[in-house]
Design an enzyme around this catalytic site. Structure first.
Site, mmCIF file in Angstrom:
data_model
loop_
_atom_site.group_PDB
_atom_site.id
_atom_site.type_symbol
_atom_site.label_atom_id
_atom_site.label_comp_id
_atom_site.label_asym_id
_atom_site.label_seq_id
_atom_site.Cartn_x
_atom_site.Cartn_y
_atom_site.Cartn_z
ATOM 1 N N TYR A 94 0.825 -1.209 0.000
ATOM 2 C CA TYR A 94 0.000 0.000 0.000
ATOM 3 C C TYR A 94 0.857 1.256 0.000
ATOM 4 O O TYR A 94 0.606 2.190 -0.784
ATOM 5 C CB TYR A 94 -0.914 -0.027 1.231
ATOM 6 C CG TYR A 94 -1.881 1.128 1.331
ATOM 7 C CD1 TYR A 94 -2.970 1.218 0.470
ATOM 8 C CD2 TYR A 94 -1.719 2.113 2.305
ATOM 9 C CE1 TYR A 94 -3.878 2.260 0.579
ATOM 10 C CE2 TYR A 94 -2.627 3.154 2.431
ATOM 11 C CZ TYR A 94 -3.696 3.232 1.558
ATOM 12 O OH TYR A 94 -4.593 4.268 1.663
ATOM 13 N N LYS A 144 0.965 4.171 -2.868
ATOM 14 C CA LYS A 144 0.665 5.571 -2.571
ATOM 15 C C LYS A 144 1.867 6.468 -2.827
ATOM 16 O O LYS A 144 1.700 7.647 -3.197
ATOM 17 C CB LYS A 144 0.190 5.702 -1.121
ATOM 18 C CG LYS A 144 -1.176 5.059 -0.869
ATOM 19 C CD LYS A 144 -2.259 5.661 -1.750
ATOM 20 C CE LYS A 144 -3.643 5.192 -1.371
ATOM 21 N NZ LYS A 144 -4.711 5.796 -2.212
#
Length: 240
Positions: A140, A144
């Site tokens: 993640y 991002k």
């Protein structure tokens, strides 16, 4: 104030929904894409599409382009699968990267020709405080962080077109998704709050306020930037 038309991915809940509500309250037209659309109170049109599927995403975008003249885009849809580094498997890694990055790229590519032709546009990518480091977020946080790189690169490419590109990196925000893993009074909630100098969780409408500004006329000389909406966690934080 001019009425603009904005597209939001992952618009049915949490931060995406809050952005939709604030834009609509400001007099703009909002179109959202989400996996599920059983929501008669959405402040605009909500379209069902599986953004983890490339063909479904492209089909939805082409259909919307034929019906709307978009002035801006919020790339908000995301997927997180917490795993310690020794447990990360490539199937999950690829899925997280795909959901966080492919729709952002495809939606931007779909809307850019129209915005370029009109000489005005706004793109806001929703990143995350996790890019500064957090346990169990290998996939993640990498995705991002890539969105921030997208933001900087696209801003340079589009700097003279009238289109700005910026990112928002929220800290811990009290959404239904957050509460699903961190109930009130839990040790998880306490750990997140302890990392925030303001001593509380953020609210979706606080992220939406930042996004609404970056999508506005007033933000015209801001591009390539990442705004942390995090109660100060990015400047004075402990590991959570």
């Amino acid at each position: 104030m001019l009425e603009r038309t904005f597209l939001i991915t992952g618009a049915s809940k949490g931060i995406g929904r809050a952005i939709a509500e604030q834009l609509a309250a400001s007099g703009h037209q909002v179109v959202g894409i989400a996996r599920r659309v059983e929501d008669s109170h959405f402040p605009g049109e909500l379209i069902a599409a599986d953004l983890s599927d490339t063909d479904s995403t492209i089909q939805a975008l082409e259909g919307l382009k034929a019906r709307y003249t978009f002035d801006g885009l919020v790339n908000n849809v995301g997927l997180v699968k917490p795993q310690g580094v020794v447990d990360v498997d490539l199937t999950s890694f690829d899925e997280v990267m795909k959901v966080n990055l492919h729709p952002a790229l495809l939606a931007t590519q779909a809307l850019l020709p129209g915005m370029s032709e009109r000489g005005w546009g706004r793109i806001v990518n929703i990143s995350s405080l996790t890019v500064l480091g957090i346990r169990q977020r290998t996939s993640y946080a990498a995705a991002k962080a890539a969105l921030i790189s997208f933001t900087r690169g696209w801003a340079l490419e589009l700097a003279q077109t009238g289109i700005t590109v910026n990112a928002i990196a929220p800290g811990p925000i009290e959404t239904d998704l957050f509460r699903g893993g961190n109930p009130e009074g839990s040790s998880g909630e306490a750990a997140y709050i302890a990392a925030v100098p303001m001593g509380r969780l953020g609210k979706p409408h606080e992220v939406a306020a930042a996004a609404t500004f970056l999508l506005s006329e007033q933000s015209s000389f801001i591009t390539g930037q990442t705004l942390y909406v995090d109660g100060g966690a990015s400047i004075g934080r402990s590991a959570f």
